[in-house]
Write an enzyme that holds these catalytic residues in place. Sequence first.
Site, PDB file in Angstrom:
ATOM      1  N   GLU A  43      10.816  -1.493  -5.069  1.00 42.72           N
ATOM      2  CA  GLU A  43      10.765  -2.998  -5.446  1.00 42.72           C
ATOM      3  C   GLU A  43      12.259  -3.499  -5.292  1.00 42.72           C
ATOM      4  OE1 GLU A  43       8.153  -3.734  -8.301  1.00 42.72           O
ATOM      5  OE2 GLU A  43       6.406  -3.768  -7.293  1.00 42.72           O
TER       6      GLU A  43
ATOM      7  N   GLU B 247       0.789  -0.520  -4.052  1.00 41.33           N
ATOM      8  CA  GLU B 247       0.498  -0.657  -5.443  1.00 41.33           C
ATOM      9  C   GLU B 247      -0.444  -1.680  -5.558  1.00 41.33           C
ATOM     10  OE1 GLU B 247       3.745  -0.873  -8.172  1.00 41.33           O
ATOM     11  OE2 GLU B 247       4.942   0.499  -7.067  1.00 41.33           O
TER      12      GLU B 247
HETATM   13  C1  GLA Z   1       5.977  -2.583  -9.856  1.00 41.66           C
HETATM   14  C2  GLA Z   1       6.644  -1.173 -10.037  1.00 41.66           C
HETATM   15  C3  GLA Z   1       5.837  -0.202 -10.548  1.00 41.66           C
HETATM   16  C4  GLA Z   1       5.156  -0.494 -11.816  1.00 41.66           C
HETATM   17  C5  GLA Z   1       4.226  -1.862 -11.727  1.00 41.66           C
HETATM   18  C6  GLA Z   1       3.495  -2.117 -12.856  1.00 41.66           C
HETATM   19  O1  GLA Z   1       4.903  -2.589  -8.985  1.00 41.66           O
HETATM   20  O2  GLA Z   1       7.026  -0.852  -8.667  1.00 41.66           O
HETATM   21  O3  GLA Z   1       6.885   0.930 -10.935  1.00 41.66           O
HETATM   22  O4  GLA Z   1       6.339  -0.924 -12.640  1.00 41.66           O
HETATM   23  O5  GLA Z   1       5.173  -2.668 -11.160  1.00 41.66           O
HETATM   24  O6  GLA Z   1       2.701  -3.319 -12.637  1.00 41.66           O
END
Ligand code: GLA
Length: 665
Positions: free
Chosen positions: A149, A305
């Site tokens: 991210e 995710e």
């Molecule tokens: C992001 C991060 C993860 C985690 C999630 C929690 O997407 O990539 O590592 O922290 O948020 O919602």
Amino acid sequence: MKDKLTGIYYGGDYNPEQRSESVWQEDMRLMKKAGVNFVSLGIFSWALLEPQEGVYVFDWLDKIIDLLYENKIYVNLSTATAAQPAWMTCKYDDILPVNKDGLKLSYASRQSYCPNSPSYKKGAARLVRTIASRYKDHPALRMWHINNEFGCHTAECYCDNCAQTFREWLKARYLTLDKLNAAWGTKFWSQYYYSWDEICIPKTSTAFINPSMTLDYRRFMSDSLINLYLEEKKIVNEITPAIPVTTNLMNGFKPIDYFTLAQDMDIVALDSYPDPSDSKTYHNTPLQFDLMRGLKNGRPFILMEQAVSHVNWRPVNAVKKPNEMRLMSYQAMAHGADGIMFFQWRQSQRGAEKFHSAMVSHNGDENARGFKEVCQLGNELSLLSELKGTYSNNKAALLFDYDNWWALDGECQPSSLTTYMLLIEKYYSTLFHLNIGVDIVPINSDLSMYDIVVAPSLYMTKPGTKELLESFVHHGGTFVCSFFSGIVDENDGAVYGAYPGLLTNLLGIYVEELNPLNRDEKYRLSYDESHYSCTLWSEKVHLRGASCIGHYESDFLNDSPALTVNSFGCGKAYYISTLPEDSLLEKVLSQIAVEKDISPALSVPKGVEIACRYSDSKQYIFLLNHSLEDQFVQLPASMTYFDMIKQQTVSQGITLASKAIKILR
Ligand code: GLA
Ligand code: ZN
């Protein structure tokens, strides 16, 4: 793409290093039960992998990759660069980021590095090379997950090193100071620069900051983050040319121009955490899916995710109620996902995310609702491999542009209530409720396959935009454009002459005055012999070839055009100079859809979404019941479909329970 995994990707972030090895065997058993075939490994493990500068420890990672492979679970291997070790931060003073107010941030959290830090970049490159060399031939390795991210926590930095790098970036962009001074309009407020070294950065200042400078700083920061990706990608490509490379994106994330970043991604990956308690979730989330598909010209993406249930970072973290996670997963698939993954496999015991849901909860109970739903979904997806790589075939497109977003949402605009996303969401959700499939495309896109192109507030027109849109309409397309369009050039300088600037010819209008409305202010307008309200914005529009199809009935705009249409070549260009109430926007867009002969694959009751994917010979129809009631969908009398999850034929009609889905082939 160089992909060797044939099924739909299913799994999640896996952080085995946070637990004792005794749990790993149980992990394998449960993963197989759930149908997991793919995990993201090592994302936050830099501190364990490199305990001292240049000293690497891989024993635990070697073991777990082997164990996964023995269990036929493949690996999306992280380059582990998302959070540098504490020793590194302490050793090098160029790493910590500095915020707008000049405050150096601490490293008590994660992603605490300046995107232009030479020490961070050097350490990251060395780590990536070491990991890639070690695992290059491992048969479990199926994808590279670069960093994590980008920009999520540190999207911008205002340190001295960034300021210097910005000046270099400006030199490359403008070549001469004269050009920079002209583009930024520095004769205004005595901001004229006589030397490159005088150029400052948009830190907290006395009053409004030069908007052209702010825009360029955003572009520069976006490029800086993209460069981090490219530097890592170059290394893994050199060592493993056949392994696809991705990084996880965060919806239409404002700080990074994802259209640019995605050009160098082999597959787009999305992290999506809509709020289950927000009623807008079900039409705002697919907008993000459609954007992900649009980043690579319609190619499928991976939902990398999502939460099995609740997150931990909202003031109140609502759970996904029974069947909602399944429904949301299939919505992603309906809009182009070739993988459904979660953060994370096992719920953390410690740390800031211990109350974030996971595929396996703290209770470890395989009969818990969450895990049962995870197993159901994983086992269903194993029946759907043939959907992988299928595409959408939409006839409507929505233009989306980051520069436009950055500039339109800048300071000192006519109204701070008018934001780009608000308008994008309005137009998108209206089309969504009409069950008209939409592609979200960049403004230099080939538009020839579309019948309708919608541009909510195309405030900035760049070189080429005018020609592209005129040619689209000239050849028979319908263009729909909202207010506050054609106002500035690519440096955020207003057009002299007439608004809507370069769009004047195409739209056949002249906008004399912009008249934003206050938060509770409503104007009236009439359209098709009915009366409606409108909010947010209004304009004094004059016809210059277009016809008026709706006019204001309020204030000094009384009787002047509110909605217009212009015939241009073989097509039409509509202009909507205000934000009409929902029912009117729906009426106008549905009339345009009828004109262009666009309709959903099946007619469905309200609350049921329909979306399609196609292979060269087959159509896959997704029916998703977002409503709280059972819904009946009538099927055409002559047709028999195959229900891909029940694995049986269906004809005549289907009753969908609340939150239920069907995939018909
Ligand atoms: C992001 C991060 C993860 C985690 C999630 C929690 O997407 O990539 O590592 O922290 O948020 O919602
Ligand atoms: Zn910096």
